[in-house]
Design an enzyme around this catalytic site. Structure first.
Site, PDB file in Angstrom:
ATOM      1  N   ASP A 211       0.851  -1.199   0.000  1.00  0.00           N
ATOM      2  CA  ASP A 211       0.000   0.000   0.000  1.00  0.00           C
ATOM      3  C   ASP A 211       0.880   1.240   0.000  1.00  0.00           C
ATOM      4  O   ASP A 211       2.103   1.152   0.104  1.00  0.00           O
ATOM      5  CB  ASP A 211      -0.894   0.010   1.241  1.00  0.00           C
ATOM      6  CG  ASP A 211      -0.059  -0.057   2.522  1.00  0.00           C
ATOM      7  OD1 ASP A 211       0.372   1.021   3.001  1.00  0.00           O
ATOM      8  OD2 ASP A 211       0.196  -1.169   3.027  1.00  0.00           O
ATOM      9  N   ASP A 213       0.530   3.626   2.386  1.00  0.00           N
ATOM     10  CA  ASP A 213       0.294   4.220   3.704  1.00  0.00           C
ATOM     11  C   ASP A 213      -0.855   5.232   3.570  1.00  0.00           C
ATOM     12  O   ASP A 213      -1.909   4.872   3.071  1.00  0.00           O
ATOM     13  CB  ASP A 213       1.579   4.832   4.251  1.00  0.00           C
ATOM     14  CG  ASP A 213       1.567   4.953   5.773  1.00  0.00           C
ATOM     15  OD1 ASP A 213       1.044   4.032   6.418  1.00  0.00           O
ATOM     16  OD2 ASP A 213       2.068   5.958   6.290  1.00  0.00           O
TER      17      ASP A 213
END
Length: 289
Positions: A211, A213
């Site tokens: 991802d 974040d």
């Protein structure tokens, strides 16, 4: 069958079993630092004896702060492990580090808060170890090379910022880490690296980006579900990289990591209680006099 191994694999979020192992068998271990995260699975991979341990336990029941890092490292060392590959999920703090990429970090920043045990020492024995380069610089290039054989994008020499968790970052924190020059973010790497160094075990990290974040404006923040989904799609790449490493990297050899404790113990050990000496025997016995 033997209950020993040369290489330890610690699996993080999403990697709860090493399906490529042949002749798998489980062993329950106890340590002076409590029980490890769970049963250790022994087996063969690429002609080498391997010990696999899921960091968060069966069913992912341990938070990053609850993981018994000292027991895990002690348990692997008790099996004869001299090298550890630490696999984990990370968030990216850089545009070019995309979900699905593999990262082999070279540096660490530790922002954990002292909740977890990050040293085998204390209780009358003080050791100050060199930690300028937290990962084994002998192993890392071999892991980078192996990961690049898998056919995914691999990034070398990133800096991993380790936070306490279990919550993900705020947007302000995520933006701050970027200004500090951090590249990926996770919750486990620093503690494992410190304990492996004390135990004289070479450790190299393999991180899977799941991802971004929460620093990207206008984009949804990371969720546990998103992390799990990315790991499910890409865990085969991490397993393949581990297999390639075991197949191509040279077998264990003399390394500075093995003697990191040689000049680290500051305490007068002549009057150590028998209980303390016994607890540290596997980790530091030859340095206690």
């Amino acid at each position: 069958m033997t209950q020993s191994a040369e290489v330890g694999i610690i699996g993080g979020s999403g990697l709860y079993a090493l399906e490529l192992l042949s002749r798998p068998r489980t062993v329950e271990l106890s340590t002076p630092f409590g029980p490890p995260s769970g049963e250790v699975v022994l087996g063969e991979l690429a002609g080498r004896e391997v010990a696999f341990l899921p960091r968060h336990g069966k069913g992912h029941r341990l938070t990053p702060s609850e993981v018994p890092y000292a027991a895990n490292v002690h348990a692997l060392k008790s099996l004869g492990v001299t090298e550890i590959l630490s696999v984990s999920a990370v968030g990216s703090l850089r545009e070019e580090l995309r979900p699905g990429d593999l990262v082999v970090p070279g540096q660490l920043t530790d922002l954990t808060r002292g909740i977890r045990r990050s040293s085998f020492f204390g209780d009358g024995v003080v050791a100050h170890l060199p930690f300028a380069d937290p990962y084994c610089e002998r192993l890392r290039p071999h892991l980078v090379k192996a990961a690049r054989m898998v056919g995914v994008t691999v990034h070398d020499a990133a800096t991993y910022v380790c936070i306490e968790g279990p919550h993900f970052s705020t947007r302000a924190e995520s933006a701050l880490y970027r200004t500090w020059g951090m590249d990926v973010i996770g919750m486990t790497a620093a503690t494992e690296a410190k304990l492996a160094r004390e135990a004289g075990i070479c450790l190299a990290p393999l991180a899977l980006v799941t991802d971004y974040d929460c620093w990207r404006d206008g984009e949804a923040a990371v969720t546990a579900g998103a992390v799990a989904e990315t790991m499910r799609r890409n865990i085969s790449a991490a397993q393949a990289a581990v297999s390639r490493f075991l197949d191509h990297a040279p077998r264990a050899e003399t390394c500075d990591c093995h003697d990191a404790l040689a000049h680290a113990i500051m305490s007068d050990t002549s009057a150590l209680p028998a209980e303390t000496r016994e607890r540290l025997e596997l980790i530091a016995g030859k340095y206690l006099g």
